[in-house]
Design an enzyme around this catalytic site. Structure first.
Site, PDB file in Angstrom:
ATOM      1  N   ASN A  81       0.838  -1.197   0.000  1.00 18.33           N
ATOM      2  CA  ASN A  81       0.000   0.000   0.000  1.00 18.33           C
ATOM      3  C   ASN A  81       0.869   1.242   0.000  1.00 18.33           C
ATOM      4  O   ASN A  81       0.370   2.347   0.070  1.00 18.33           O
ATOM      5  CB  ASN A  81      -0.894   0.032   1.254  1.00 18.33           C
ATOM      6  CG  ASN A  81      -2.039  -0.946   1.124  1.00 18.33           C
ATOM      7  OD1 ASN A  81      -2.672  -1.019   0.078  1.00 18.33           O
ATOM      8  ND2 ASN A  81      -2.302  -1.695   2.180  1.00 18.33           N
ATOM      9  N   ASN A 115       5.109   5.141  -2.418  1.00 19.92           N
ATOM     10  CA  ASN A 115       6.510   5.405  -2.794  1.00 19.92           C
ATOM     11  C   ASN A 115       7.147   4.163  -3.396  1.00 19.92           C
ATOM     12  O   ASN A 115       7.801   4.210  -4.426  1.00 19.92           O
ATOM     13  CB  ASN A 115       7.320   5.839  -1.565  1.00 19.92           C
ATOM     14  CG  ASN A 115       6.847   7.158  -1.018  1.00 19.92           C
ATOM     15  OD1 ASN A 115       7.026   8.193  -1.646  1.00 19.92           O
ATOM     16  ND2 ASN A 115       6.225   7.129   0.144  1.00 19.92           N
ATOM     17  N   ASP A 140       9.736  -7.422   1.726  1.00 18.57           N
ATOM     18  CA  ASP A 140       9.889  -6.946   3.091  1.00 18.57           C
ATOM     19  C   ASP A 140      11.324  -6.446   3.205  1.00 18.57           C
ATOM     20  O   ASP A 140      12.255  -7.090   2.707  1.00 18.57           O
ATOM     21  CB  ASP A 140       9.607  -8.050   4.112  1.00 18.57           C
ATOM     22  CG  ASP A 140       9.273  -7.450   5.486  1.00 18.57           C
ATOM     23  OD1 ASP A 140       8.636  -6.386   5.520  1.00 18.57           O
ATOM     24  OD2 ASP A 140       9.654  -8.031   6.508  1.00 18.57           O
ATOM     25  N   THR A 141      11.465  -5.293   3.818  1.00 24.68           N
ATOM     26  CA  THR A 141      12.778  -4.654   3.896  1.00 24.68           C
ATOM     27  C   THR A 141      13.128  -4.343   5.332  1.00 24.68           C
ATOM     28  O   THR A 141      12.251  -3.993   6.123  1.00 24.68           O
ATOM     29  CB  THR A 141      12.772  -3.334   3.077  1.00 24.68           C
ATOM     30  OG1 THR A 141      12.590  -3.657   1.704  1.00 24.68           O
ATOM     31  CG2 THR A 141      14.073  -2.566   3.237  1.00 24.68           C
ATOM     32  N   TYR A 158      13.917   5.547   6.371  1.00 26.32           N
ATOM     33  CA  TYR A 158      15.226   5.912   6.927  1.00 26.32           C
ATOM     34  C   TYR A 158      16.138   6.596   5.894  1.00 26.32           C
ATOM     35  O   TYR A 158      17.325   6.785   6.159  1.00 26.32           O
ATOM     36  CB  TYR A 158      15.926   4.661   7.464  1.00 26.32           C
ATOM     37  CG  TYR A 158      15.205   3.971   8.612  1.00 26.32           C
ATOM     38  CD1 TYR A 158      15.507   4.276   9.944  1.00 26.32           C
ATOM     39  CD2 TYR A 158      14.230   3.003   8.377  1.00 26.32           C
ATOM     40  CE1 TYR A 158      14.870   3.649  10.994  1.00 26.32           C
ATOM     41  CE2 TYR A 158      13.572   2.358   9.425  1.00 26.32           C
ATOM     42  CZ  TYR A 158      13.902   2.688  10.729  1.00 26.32           C
ATOM     43  OH  TYR A 158      13.266   2.056  11.774  1.00 26.32           O
TER      44      TYR A 158
HETATM   45  P1  IMP Z   1       8.899  -2.453   4.271  1.00 23.92           P
HETATM   46  O1  IMP Z   1       9.129  -3.861   4.582  1.00 23.92           O
HETATM   47  O2  IMP Z   1       9.327  -2.104   2.884  1.00 23.92           O
HETATM   48  O3  IMP Z   1       7.510  -1.990   4.574  1.00 23.92           O
HETATM   49  O4  IMP Z   1       9.852  -1.569   5.148  1.00 23.92           O
HETATM   50  C1  IMP Z   1      10.009  -1.706   6.531  1.00 23.92           C
HETATM   51  C2  IMP Z   1      10.589  -0.436   7.075  1.00 23.92           C
HETATM   52  O5  IMP Z   1      11.820  -0.128   6.458  1.00 23.92           O
HETATM   53  C3  IMP Z   1       9.704   0.816   6.931  1.00 23.92           C
HETATM   54  O6  IMP Z   1       9.772   1.537   8.123  1.00 23.92           O
HETATM   55  C4  IMP Z   1      10.308   1.607   5.854  1.00 23.92           C
HETATM   56  O7  IMP Z   1      10.180   2.959   6.091  1.00 23.92           O
HETATM   57  C5  IMP Z   1      11.748   1.184   5.892  1.00 23.92           C
HETATM   58  N1  IMP Z   1      12.220   1.137   4.508  1.00 23.92           N
HETATM   59  C6  IMP Z   1      11.914   0.232   3.558  1.00 23.92           C
HETATM   60  N2  IMP Z   1      12.512   0.527   2.406  1.00 23.92           N
HETATM   61  C7  IMP Z   1      13.201   1.669   2.638  1.00 23.92           C
HETATM   62  C8  IMP Z   1      14.011   2.494   1.817  1.00 23.92           C
HETATM   63  O8  IMP Z   1      14.223   2.263   0.617  1.00 23.92           O
HETATM   64  N3  IMP Z   1      14.543   3.570   2.406  1.00 23.92           N
HETATM   65  C9  IMP Z   1      14.337   3.871   3.698  1.00 23.92           C
HETATM   66  N4  IMP Z   1      13.589   3.162   4.505  1.00 23.92           N
HETATM   67  C10 IMP Z   1      13.017   2.055   3.977  1.00 23.92           C
END
Ligand code: IMP
Length: 195
Positions: free
Chosen positions: A11, A14, A70-71, A152
């Site tokens: 969702n 970005n 997932d990041t 971040y």
């Molecule tokens: P998600 O798994 O992509 O939802 O990311 C988990 C967390 O890592 C979230 O708090 C995001 O803001 C942060 N995050 C994910 N990708 C990035 C990035 O490319 N730059 C900075 N923060 C990131």
């Protein structure tokens, strides 16, 4: 030419924009585009585990080809935290600002600022599952720099560059980022895949 449709289980507008810019041969649709407004629980203890949960949820419920990512940001001096908990790092009041504040506080004046972003992608296609991973190494800045991007980005300095992720445009970041690398592996795979 009819573009192939794939759900990107997110969702986050970005991330969607970043990925659409890298996967122009495909019709990438979001969870909102398939009218999925449920919160998908991310209960795994690893990035790969959470990516699988999200992709499986969509494939099982909607019967669609799908990928999920997932990041996590892994900071060496903090035992690779916040890692899989990056989104929720600041607890109840978590948002990008508070998460960064907590990270800078935890790290304090530690001179070891080595960190890396890691992305896991799980792709479900025609009953099979494939995993892709991308890593971007770097360091944590002492204060925020730049105001593009999200999460971040303002405190992450990718190795070999003198500007933060938040000082890069989408294309520049996409070429070197964890997600960019993982997506490139996904794209290479999809381009060679026989449908
Ligand atoms: P998600 O798994 O992509 O939802 O990311 C988990 C967390 O890592 C979230 O708090 C995001 O803001 C942060 N995050 C994910 N990708 C990035 C990035 O490319 N730059 C900075 N923060 C990131």
């Amino acid at each position: 030419m009819n573009k192939l449709k794939l759900v990107f289980a997110t969702n986050n507008q970005n991330k969607l924009k970043e990925v659409q810019a890298m996967l122009t041969n495909f019709e990438i649709v979001s969870l909102a585009d398939i009218n999925c407004f449920e919160e998908i629980p991310e209960t795994a203890k690893t990035l790969e585990g959470n990516a699988k949960i999200k992709a499986n949820f969509i494939t099982q419920k909607y019967g669609l080809n799908c990928f999920a990512d997932d990041t996590g940001l892994e900071v060496k001096a903090l035992n690779n935290e916040p890692g899989v908990y990056s989104a929720r790092y600041a607890g109840k009041e978590n948002n990008a600002e508070n998460n960064m504040k907590k990270l800078l506080h935890e790290l304090g004046e530690n001179s070891n600022r080595t960190a890396q972003f890691r992305t896991s992608i799980a792709l479900n296609v025609e009953g099979k599952q494939y995993i892709f991973e991308g890593i971007c190494k770097g360091t944590i800045l002492e204060e925020k720099k730049g105001d593009s991007g999200f999460g971040y980005d303002p405190i992450f300095l990718p190795a070999g560059y003198n500007k933060s992720f938040a000082e890069m445009d989408l294309n520049e970041k996409g070429e070197i980022s964890h997600r960019g690398k993982a997506i490139h592996k996904l794209v290479t795979f999809l381009n060679e895949y026989t449908w």
